[in-house]
Design a protein around this motif. Structure first.
Motif, PDB file in Angstrom:
ATOM      1  N   TRP A 127      -6.854  -6.217 -38.070  1.00 54.91           N
ATOM      2  CA  TRP A 127      -7.437  -7.169 -37.127  1.00 54.91           C
ATOM      3  C   TRP A 127      -6.809  -6.903 -35.767  1.00 54.91           C
ATOM      4  O   TRP A 127      -5.575  -6.880 -35.645  1.00 54.91           O
ATOM      5  CB  TRP A 127      -7.157  -8.605 -37.598  1.00 54.91           C
ATOM      6  CG  TRP A 127      -7.834  -9.664 -36.788  1.00 54.91           C
ATOM      7  CD1 TRP A 127      -8.976  -9.527 -36.042  1.00 54.91           C
ATOM      8  CD2 TRP A 127      -7.408 -11.024 -36.621  1.00 54.91           C
ATOM      9  NE1 TRP A 127      -9.301 -10.706 -35.451  1.00 54.91           N
ATOM     10  CE2 TRP A 127      -8.361 -11.654 -35.775  1.00 54.91           C
ATOM     11  CE3 TRP A 127      -6.338 -11.774 -37.103  1.00 54.91           C
ATOM     12  CZ2 TRP A 127      -8.257 -12.989 -35.404  1.00 54.91           C
ATOM     13  CZ3 TRP A 127      -6.238 -13.102 -36.733  1.00 54.91           C
ATOM     14  CH2 TRP A 127      -7.186 -13.711 -35.904  1.00 54.91           C
ATOM     15  N   GLU A 220     -14.074 -13.892 -24.450  1.00 54.00           N
ATOM     16  CA  GLU A 220     -14.920 -14.465 -25.513  1.00 54.00           C
ATOM     17  C   GLU A 220     -14.102 -14.752 -26.778  1.00 54.00           C
ATOM     18  O   GLU A 220     -14.641 -15.147 -27.814  1.00 54.00           O
ATOM     19  CB  GLU A 220     -16.105 -13.530 -25.818  1.00 54.00           C
ATOM     20  CG  GLU A 220     -15.761 -12.189 -26.465  1.00 54.00           C
ATOM     21  CD  GLU A 220     -15.258 -11.124 -25.467  1.00 54.00           C
ATOM     22  OE1 GLU A 220     -14.978 -11.460 -24.291  1.00 54.00           O
ATOM     23  OE2 GLU A 220     -15.110  -9.966 -25.889  1.00 54.00           O
ATOM     24  N   TRP A 222     -10.832 -13.597 -29.648  1.00 50.68           N
ATOM     25  CA  TRP A 222     -10.627 -12.441 -30.535  1.00 50.68           C
ATOM     26  C   TRP A 222     -11.787 -12.351 -31.512  1.00 50.68           C
ATOM     27  O   TRP A 222     -12.370 -13.377 -31.873  1.00 50.68           O
ATOM     28  CB  TRP A 222      -9.321 -12.604 -31.322  1.00 50.68           C
ATOM     29  CG  TRP A 222      -8.101 -12.608 -30.472  1.00 50.68           C
ATOM     30  CD1 TRP A 222      -7.317 -13.683 -30.166  1.00 50.68           C
ATOM     31  CD2 TRP A 222      -7.526 -11.486 -29.782  1.00 50.68           C
ATOM     32  NE1 TRP A 222      -6.288 -13.311 -29.331  1.00 50.68           N
ATOM     33  CE2 TRP A 222      -6.390 -11.964 -29.077  1.00 50.68           C
ATOM     34  CE3 TRP A 222      -7.859 -10.136 -29.681  1.00 50.68           C
ATOM     35  CZ2 TRP A 222      -5.594 -11.128 -28.288  1.00 50.68           C
ATOM     36  CZ3 TRP A 222      -7.062  -9.302 -28.906  1.00 50.68           C
ATOM     37  CH2 TRP A 222      -5.948  -9.806 -28.218  1.00 50.68           C
ATOM     38  N   PRO A 223     -12.159 -11.142 -31.928  1.00 48.55           N
ATOM     39  CA  PRO A 223     -13.226 -11.051 -32.932  1.00 48.55           C
ATOM     40  C   PRO A 223     -12.805 -11.746 -34.226  1.00 48.55           C
ATOM     41  O   PRO A 223     -11.615 -11.919 -34.490  1.00 48.55           O
ATOM     42  CB  PRO A 223     -13.406  -9.544 -33.141  1.00 48.55           C
ATOM     43  CG  PRO A 223     -12.196  -8.898 -32.561  1.00 48.55           C
ATOM     44  CD  PRO A 223     -11.616  -9.828 -31.545  1.00 48.55           C
TER      45      PRO A 223
END
Ligand code: ZN
Length: 296
Positions: A127, A220, A222-223
């Protein structure tokens, strides 16, 4: 022209919508949890019964837990002074604890007194958020302390219980970036003297690494992190049950399962189950449905 008229049409709508947008979320300062390793281990819930005796390293008259608590408070103080919300947590984390960053503070011990250096690790899944958190702390800490980096990251660091929400309840939330820092070896005279004598520098370096991580957060966010392995949670009924690399008794076992330790069953074959366990390792156990396992 078309754009301008569209804008004129949308503006009143935006004004109408503005009060509905929750402002508090965007304006909320980042929340950081610093865990003082081994603090209040007596209060571990039943699921961590096997950790209650783990009091941490002791060397040169210094208890690891005392140093961890002291450094953790200093880190939190720095983070607060830079406008963040920061808390020091004990060894037990409340279920699905959510924060913008969670960093566990430890110091190492080893029978070999020559062993030295610091290391930073995260959960074994890939991640970008946790990779960034680790990298920024390693950069700042290594540069500011001058301590060598120890590459021997253990499976227990990668599968740190407080990250392991696949198996346990008292862990950080799955989307909370977590890292564990071993600041240096208490059992090594050079590392110990450095950590004890330079607490402010040690704490500030870790705090600055965390601050760099917070600043690196994309606008935006963290994914979404990859999901942790899921499976039926089971316990083993007996101690020292051999675990094999595959669903076969041929060859040597790779590990031994212990009683009341938790495992997740990831796959079942006739007479066998593939277990996923605390350290993030996987192995096969024989005779799972009859004698070895119990579902808590
Ligand atoms: Zn420790």
């Amino acid at each position: 022209m078309l754009r301008r008229s569209l804008l004129l049409f949308l503006l009143p709508l935006l004004v109408l919508l503005t009060p509905i947008v929750p402002r508090t979320h965007a304006q909320r300062p980042p929340l950081i949890a610093i865990q003082a390793g081994h603090w209040q281990t007596g209060a571990y819930p039943e699921e961590f019964f096997w950790l209650r005796t783990s009091t941490g390293a002791v060397a040169g008259g210094v208890r690891e837990v005392d140093l961890n608590i002291d450094i953790a408070h200093r880190i939190a103080e720095y983070l607060r002074s830079w406008g963040n919300e920061a808390y020091v947590l004990p060894a037990t984390v409340s279920p699905s604890y959510h924060a913008d960053a969670f960093v566990a503070i430890h110091s190492d011990g080893h029978a070999n007194k020559e062993a030295r250096g610091f290391k930073v690790a995260t959960y074994w899944r890939d991640w970008v958020a946790t990779d960034t958190l680790v990298r920024e702390i390693v950069d700042e800490y290594g540069r500011q302390t001058g301590l060598p980096e120890d590459w021997r990251i253990t499976a227990n660091m990668r599968g740190y219980y407080a990250f392991n929400s696949g198996l346990y309840e008292h862990t950080i939330a799955e989307d909370t970036p977590g890292a564990i820092v071993e600041m240096g070896f208490l059992s090594n005279a050079i590392d110990r003297r450095f950590m004890i004598g330079n607490r402010e520098l040690v704490a500030r370096a870790i705090a600055q690494g965390i601050a760099r991580f917070l600043a690196a957060r994309p606008a935006e966010g963290w994914p979404v992190p990859p999901l942790l392995p899921r499976g039926d949670i089971v316990e083993v009924l007996h101690d020292r049950v051999p675990l094999y690399p595959g669903p076969s008794e041929e060859g040597a076992h790779v590990d031994l399962a212990s009683r009341r330790e938790r495992y997740a069953v990831m796959e079942r074959r006739t007479g066998w189950a593939r277990l996923f366990f605390y350290s993030g390792k996987e192995a096969w156990i024989q005779d799972w449905q009859t004698k070895q396992l119990v579902v808590p």
